[in-house]
Design a protein around this motif. Structure first.
Motif: not given
Length: 140
Positions: A19-48
């Motif tokens: 995960l530390t090797k790539v700058p972008v991932g996708r968060v998968v969640y529910t929006r208005q009772a439907l599945p949603a996927v959103l690409p977003i940049n991220f990082s890892l914290d010290t607690d993973s």
């Protein structure tokens, strides 16, 4: 080669390292009772934990605060038909502690979108799974 010889499961530590090797991932969640996927940049914290940076008024921050979500990142090479994929599943929370927010303002991810104000979202790494795929070029 059997189909299962083309990939292997990755352990937690290897998943977190990848995960530390790539700058972008996708968060998968529910929006208005439907599945949603959103690409977003991220990082890892010290607690993973996976850290996201977004607008405090964003639909994303409101939709995932306090709920279990999945976060996926990967890296694939189409030419060699190989790569890896990691999924982190856990509770997402908007960071509200002022000291923690200040720390993440210095060390956490910065949004690729221009933000007037930033909100940080932490996804606990309660379950981390991944697999690596080796190229299948030339096999029919």
């Amino acid at each position: 080669m059997s189909q299962n010889d083309a990939f292997r499961a990755l352990d937690r530590q290897e998943c977190l390292r990848l995960l530390t090797k790539v700058p972008v991932g996708r968060v998968v969640y529910t929006r208005q009772a439907l599945p949603a996927v959103l690409p977003i940049n991220f990082s890892l914290d010290t607690d993973s934990s996976v850290l996201l940076c977004t607008s405090p008024d964003s639909n994303l921050a409101h939709a995932i605060d306090g709920v279990v979500v999945a976060f996926e990142a990967d890296e694939f090479d189409a030419a060699t038909q190989s790569g890896w994929s990691v999924v982190v599943t856990g509770r997402a929370t908007v960071v509200t502690d002022p000291d923690e927010h200040e720390r993440l303002s210095q060390t956490g991810p910065s949004s690729w979108m221009p933000l007037h104000d930033a909100a940080f979202v932490r996804i606990e790494s309660e379950m981390v799974t991944g697999r690596e795929l080796w190229g299948a070029c030339g096999t029919l």
